[in-house]
Design a protein around this motif. Structure first.
Motif, PDB file in Angstrom:
ATOM      1  N   LEU A   1      -3.511   3.265 -15.040  1.00 63.64           N
ATOM      2  CA  LEU A   1      -2.996   2.711 -13.789  1.00 63.64           C
ATOM      3  C   LEU A   1      -2.504   3.822 -12.872  1.00 63.64           C
ATOM      4  CD1 LEU A   1      -2.275   0.053 -12.284  1.00 63.64           C
ATOM      5  CD2 LEU A   1      -0.022   0.246 -13.319  1.00 63.64           C
ATOM      6  N   GLY A   2      -1.851   4.816 -13.441  1.00 67.53           N
ATOM      7  CA  GLY A   2      -1.366   5.943 -12.656  1.00 67.53           C
ATOM      8  C   GLY A   2      -2.485   6.785 -12.075  1.00 67.53           C
ATOM      9  N   ILE A   3      -3.627   6.808 -12.747  1.00 71.97           N
ATOM     10  CA  ILE A   3      -4.769   7.579 -12.244  1.00 71.97           C
ATOM     11  C   ILE A   3      -5.515   6.807 -11.153  1.00 71.97           C
ATOM     12  CG2 ILE A   3      -7.041   8.470 -12.902  1.00 71.97           C
ATOM     13  CD1 ILE A   3      -5.779   9.261 -15.601  1.00 71.97           C
ATOM     14  N   LEU A   4      -5.657   5.500 -11.315  1.00 73.50           N
ATOM     15  CA  LEU A   4      -6.440   4.694 -10.377  1.00 73.50           C
ATOM     16  C   LEU A   4      -5.665   4.275  -9.125  1.00 73.50           C
ATOM     17  CD1 LEU A   4      -8.372   2.372 -12.837  1.00 73.50           C
ATOM     18  CD2 LEU A   4      -9.229   4.362 -11.604  1.00 73.50           C
ATOM     19  N   LEU A   5      -4.363   4.194  -9.230  1.00 73.84           N
ATOM     20  CA  LEU A   5      -3.593   3.673  -8.110  1.00 73.84           C
ATOM     21  C   LEU A   5      -3.626   4.524  -6.850  1.00 73.84           C
ATOM     22  CD1 LEU A   5      -1.665   1.109  -9.191  1.00 73.84           C
ATOM     23  CD2 LEU A   5      -0.386   2.154  -7.370  1.00 73.84           C
ATOM     24  N   PRO A   6      -3.672   5.857  -6.904  1.00 70.95           N
ATOM     25  CA  PRO A   6      -3.754   6.606  -5.634  1.00 70.95           C
ATOM     26  C   PRO A   6      -4.995   6.257  -4.820  1.00 70.95           C
ATOM     27  CG  PRO A   6      -3.128   8.073  -7.391  1.00 70.95           C
ATOM     28  CD  PRO A   6      -3.463   6.760  -8.018  1.00 70.95           C
ATOM     29  N   TYR A   7      -6.126   6.083  -5.489  1.00 72.78           N
ATOM     30  CA  TYR A   7      -7.346   5.717  -4.768  1.00 72.78           C
ATOM     31  C   TYR A   7      -7.176   4.353  -4.096  1.00 72.78           C
ATOM     32  CZ  TYR A   7     -12.045   4.080  -3.883  1.00 72.78           C
ATOM     33  OH  TYR A   7     -13.151   3.561  -3.286  1.00 72.78           O
TER      34      TYR A   7
ATOM     35  N   TYR B   1       1.758   1.599   1.218  1.00 68.65           N
ATOM     36  CA  TYR B   1       1.440   2.856   0.547  1.00 68.65           C
ATOM     37  C   TYR B   1       2.620   3.337  -0.298  1.00 68.65           C
ATOM     38  CZ  TYR B   1      -0.195   7.609  -0.191  1.00 68.65           C
ATOM     39  OH  TYR B   1      -0.595   8.780  -0.763  1.00 68.65           O
ATOM     40  N   VAL B   2       3.818   3.276   0.250  1.00 71.89           N
ATOM     41  CA  VAL B   2       4.997   3.719  -0.495  1.00 71.89           C
ATOM     42  C   VAL B   2       5.229   2.836  -1.717  1.00 71.89           C
ATOM     43  CG1 VAL B   2       7.527   3.900  -0.367  1.00 71.89           C
ATOM     44  CG2 VAL B   2       6.118   4.862   1.441  1.00 71.89           C
ATOM     45  N   ILE B   3       5.027   1.542  -1.575  1.00 74.24           N
ATOM     46  CA  ILE B   3       5.193   0.646  -2.728  1.00 74.24           C
ATOM     47  C   ILE B   3       4.182   0.969  -3.810  1.00 74.24           C
ATOM     48  CG2 ILE B   3       4.924  -1.759  -3.473  1.00 74.24           C
ATOM     49  CD1 ILE B   3       6.212  -2.569  -0.796  1.00 74.24           C
ATOM     50  N   SER B   4       2.934   1.178  -3.452  1.00 76.74           N
ATOM     51  CA  SER B   4       1.923   1.473  -4.472  1.00 76.74           C
ATOM     52  C   SER B   4       2.153   2.839  -5.108  1.00 76.74           C
ATOM     53  CB  SER B   4       0.515   1.371  -3.892  1.00 76.74           C
ATOM     54  OG  SER B   4       0.360   2.290  -2.845  1.00 76.74           O
ATOM     55  N   MET B   5       2.630   3.810  -4.353  1.00 78.37           N
ATOM     56  CA  MET B   5       2.925   5.123  -4.940  1.00 78.37           C
ATOM     57  C   MET B   5       4.159   5.057  -5.849  1.00 78.37           C
ATOM     58  SD  MET B   5       0.730   7.451  -4.347  1.00 78.37           S
ATOM     59  CE  MET B   5      -0.494   6.210  -4.613  1.00 78.37           C
ATOM     60  N   THR B   6       5.098   4.184  -5.528  1.00 82.12           N
ATOM     61  CA  THR B   6       6.248   3.991  -6.417  1.00 82.12           C
ATOM     62  C   THR B   6       5.805   3.376  -7.736  1.00 82.12           C
ATOM     63  OG1 THR B   6       7.675   3.690  -4.492  1.00 82.12           O
ATOM     64  CG2 THR B   6       8.523   2.911  -6.604  1.00 82.12           C
ATOM     65  N   VAL B   7       4.917   2.398  -7.671  1.00 83.01           N
ATOM     66  CA  VAL B   7       4.377   1.800  -8.899  1.00 83.01           C
ATOM     67  C   VAL B   7       3.613   2.845  -9.699  1.00 83.01           C
ATOM     68  CG1 VAL B   7       2.719   0.102  -9.776  1.00 83.01           C
ATOM     69  CG2 VAL B   7       4.305  -0.527  -7.963  1.00 83.01           C
ATOM     70  N   ARG B   8       2.873   3.707  -9.017  1.00 82.29           N
ATOM     71  CA  ARG B   8       2.140   4.766  -9.705  1.00 82.29           C
ATOM     72  C   ARG B   8       3.083   5.727 -10.415  1.00 82.29           C
ATOM     73  NH1 ARG B   8       0.435  10.517  -8.203  1.00 82.29           N
ATOM     74  NH2 ARG B   8      -1.099  10.907  -9.808  1.00 82.29           N
TER      75      ARG B   8
ATOM     76  N   ALA C   1      -4.252   1.591   2.519  1.00 80.61           N
ATOM     77  CA  ALA C   1      -3.549   2.131   3.686  1.00 80.61           C
ATOM     78  C   ALA C   1      -4.502   2.417   4.835  1.00 80.61           C
ATOM     79  CB  ALA C   1      -2.800   3.406   3.303  1.00 80.61           C
ATOM     80  N   ASN C   2      -5.740   2.787   4.538  1.00 75.61           N
ATOM     81  CA  ASN C   2      -6.709   3.106   5.589  1.00 75.61           C
ATOM     82  C   ASN C   2      -7.625   1.935   5.925  1.00 75.61           C
ATOM     83  OD1 ASN C   2      -5.752   5.700   5.849  1.00 75.61           O
ATOM     84  ND2 ASN C   2      -7.139   6.505   4.299  1.00 75.61           N
ATOM     85  N   ALA C   3      -7.263   0.758   5.509  1.00 79.04           N
ATOM     86  CA  ALA C   3      -8.122  -0.411   5.714  1.00 79.04           C
ATOM     87  C   ALA C   3      -8.279  -0.755   7.185  1.00 79.04           C
ATOM     88  CB  ALA C   3      -7.568  -1.605   4.951  1.00 79.04           C
ATOM     89  N   GLY C   4      -7.403  -0.278   8.024  1.00 80.49           N
ATOM     90  CA  GLY C   4      -7.529  -0.555   9.449  1.00 80.49           C
ATOM     91  C   GLY C   4      -6.669  -1.718   9.873  1.00 80.49           C
ATOM     92  N   ARG C   5      -6.711  -1.963  11.154  1.00 76.32           N
ATOM     93  CA  ARG C   5      -5.903  -3.042  11.708  1.00 76.32           C
ATOM     94  C   ARG C   5      -6.505  -4.385  11.349  1.00 76.32           C
ATOM     95  NH1 ARG C   5      -4.104  -2.048  17.662  1.00 76.32           N
ATOM     96  NH2 ARG C   5      -2.491  -3.443  16.950  1.00 76.32           N
ATOM     97  N   GLU C   6      -5.668  -5.404  11.452  1.00 75.29           N
ATOM     98  CA  GLU C   6      -6.162  -6.743  11.157  1.00 75.29           C
ATOM     99  C   GLU C   6      -7.141  -7.166  12.233  1.00 75.29           C
ATOM    100  OE1 GLU C   6      -3.144  -7.922  14.206  1.00 75.29           O
ATOM    101  OE2 GLU C   6      -3.064  -6.485  12.598  1.00 75.29           O
ATOM    102  N   SER C   7      -8.021  -8.047  11.870  1.00 77.20           N
ATOM    103  CA  SER C   7      -8.988  -8.514  12.859  1.00 77.20           C
ATOM    104  C   SER C   7      -8.282  -9.445  13.840  1.00 77.20           C
ATOM    105  CB  SER C   7     -10.141  -9.253  12.173  1.00 77.20           C
ATOM    106  OG  SER C   7      -9.636 -10.352  11.463  1.00 77.20           O
ATOM    107  N   THR C   8      -8.826  -9.497  15.031  1.00 73.99           N
ATOM    108  CA  THR C   8      -8.214 -10.364  16.030  1.00 73.99           C
ATOM    109  C   THR C   8      -8.397 -11.808  15.600  1.00 73.99           C
ATOM    110  OG1 THR C   8     -10.262 -10.320  17.292  1.00 73.99           O
ATOM    111  CG2 THR C   8      -8.535  -8.806  17.972  1.00 73.99           C
TER     112      THR C   8
END
Length: 108
Positions: free
Chosen positions: A61-67, A30-37, A73-80
């Motif tokens: 890019l700056g408008i679409l990147l927060p979404y 999330y921090v990396i993508s917000m830095t790019v934004r 970031a909310n994609a959830g944990r990796e599958s087992t």
């Protein structure tokens, strides 16, 4: 996977990674993508009067990147990880040859 002190740790089970590691990884993405934004919005402001097409692309890019960043970031944990199957198929019995059946019944 490496520990904080730098020693390498090998995963020997199918268990997921720890919750703290998962949250740390999501925060890092999330921090990396917000830095790019942030950099793309700054580039759009700087390039607006110089190169308008590049500035519009950077602004989009700056408008679409927060979404995208929130979805990632909310994609959830990796599958087992899939473990090997513990199912053991029953042994196959060899079929009897019909010629051998006739011979064995004739002998009795």
């Amino acid at each position: 996977m490496a520990k904080r002190d730098g020693t390498e740790v090998f995963r020997i089970t199918g268990a997921r990674q720890g919750l703290a590691d998962d949250v740390r990884g999501r925060q890092r993405r999330y921090v990396i993508s917000m830095t790019v934004r942030t950099l793309s919005v700054i580039a759009a402001a700087v390039l607006w009067n110089v190169e308008r097409h590049v500035a519009i692309v950077a602004l989009a890019l700056g408008i679409l990147l927060p979404y995208v960043a929130v979805v990632i970031a909310n994609a959830g944990r990796e599958s087992t990880p899939s473990l090997p199957s513990t199912f053991v198929p029953p042994p196959t019995r060899p079929a009897l040859d019909p010629g051998n059946l006739r011979n064995s019944s004739d002998q009795s």
